[in-house]
Write an enzyme that holds these catalytic residues in place. Structure first.
Site, PDB file in Angstrom:
ATOM      1  CB  SER A  29      -0.954   0.002   1.196  1.00  0.00           C
ATOM      2  OG  SER A  29      -0.244  -0.151   2.413  1.00  0.00           O
TER       3      SER A  29
ATOM      4  CB  SER B  88      -9.332  14.544 -29.215  1.00  0.00           C
ATOM      5  OG  SER B  88     -10.601  14.453 -29.822  1.00  0.00           O
TER       6      SER B  88
ATOM      7  NE  ARG C  84      -0.394  -5.096 -20.312  1.00  0.00           N
ATOM      8  CZ  ARG C  84      -1.371  -5.622 -21.048  1.00  0.00           C
ATOM      9  NH1 ARG C  84      -1.088  -6.456 -22.030  1.00  0.00           N
ATOM     10  NH2 ARG C  84      -2.638  -5.333 -20.784  1.00  0.00           N
TER      11      ARG C  84
ATOM     12  NE  ARG D 196     -17.062  15.155 -30.245  1.00  0.00           N
ATOM     13  CZ  ARG D 196     -17.827  15.541 -29.236  1.00  0.00           C
ATOM     14  NH1 ARG D 196     -17.414  15.379 -27.989  1.00  0.00           N
ATOM     15  NH2 ARG D 196     -19.003  16.090 -29.461  1.00  0.00           N
TER      16      ARG D 196
END
Length: 240
Positions: free
Chosen positions: A55, A89, A168, A91
């Site tokens: 933690s 982006s 990975r 978009r």
């Protein structure tokens, strides 16, 4: 592909040790006391932390600027839910001059590579045609390829990077993801050399990856095969 560490927790080692020892230290000078520890004591504590509750690792952050990677990669990348992301982006950005990632496989298959590149060229032409017709970028983007290049900023804490390394960095990970993550680890180690044991996996995330952690060389495989054949011959001669 470019990977740069653009921000990180400055006094990470002391902060890591402090947060780990909070349960045992109650004085107002606890953090200062830890900064005065010798390097040998700090290293011993870090070694111990590798096998305990993680933690405290979450207090250490790293922010990366990653450019020229495929959206196929980022689709996988953002599945790590304990990270934070800001991505280019499609978009609002005109993508008429887009670049794309060509996987290593195509280097050994010229015919397939030509089909791949011709398809990318065709997509670029049709995208530009749609935009010229007045189609908004957010609608025209629907025909863009998965391997189109993109840029992404990502922030992870040390615990998340530790967990990501276990999948990975595996030989079974997608090549582009493995290469990006290797660069991320290299960037972290430039500023925090002590973090290497936290980022080099001693086990993989899935049991199916375990056999690939230290894969044998072909020479070792050959030697093993010869030994097995000799053992079988000896058993037959001994009457087994």
């Amino acid at each position: 592909m470019i990977v740069k560490l653009v921000n990180f927790t400055e006094d990470a080692k002391n902060l890591l040790l402090f947060t780990k020892n909070t349960r045992l230290m109650h004085s107002g000078s606890s953090y200062r006391d830890i900064t005065l520890w010798g390097e040998e004591k700090k290293q011993a504590e870090l070694d111990y932390m590798l096998t305990t509750i993680k933690s405290s690792w979450e207090f250490i952050d790293y922010t990366f600027d990653i450019r020229g990677v495929s959206r196929a990669f980022t689709h996988q990348f953002v599945r790590t839910r304990t990270g934070s992301y800001a991505q280019q982006s499609m978009r609002t950005v005109n993508m008429e001059e887009f670049d794309y990632v060509t996987n290593d496989y195509f280097d050994g298959n010229p015919e397939a590579k030509k089909v791949y590149e011709d398809t990318m060229k065709h997509i670029a032409e049709k995208y530009a045609e749609l935009v010229d017709m007045g189609v908004h970028e957010e609608d025209a983007r629907g025909i863009l390829p998965t391997n189109i290049c993109t840029n992404i900023v990502a922030k992870f804490n040390l615990r998340t990077l530790h967990e990501m390394a276990k999948s990975r960095l595996s030989p079974r990970a997608q090549g582009e993801f493995r290469e990006v993550f290797q660069e991320m680890v290299a960037e972290v180690l430039k500023v925090h050399r002590w973090a290497e044991p936290f980022l080099i996996p001693t086990e993989w995330a899935a049991p199916s990856m375990a056999k690939s952690l230290n894969p044998p060389t072909w020479e070792e495989e050959l030697e093993k095969d010869i030994k097995e054949k000799k053992n079988n011959v000896q058993k037959r001669e001994a009457g087994y």
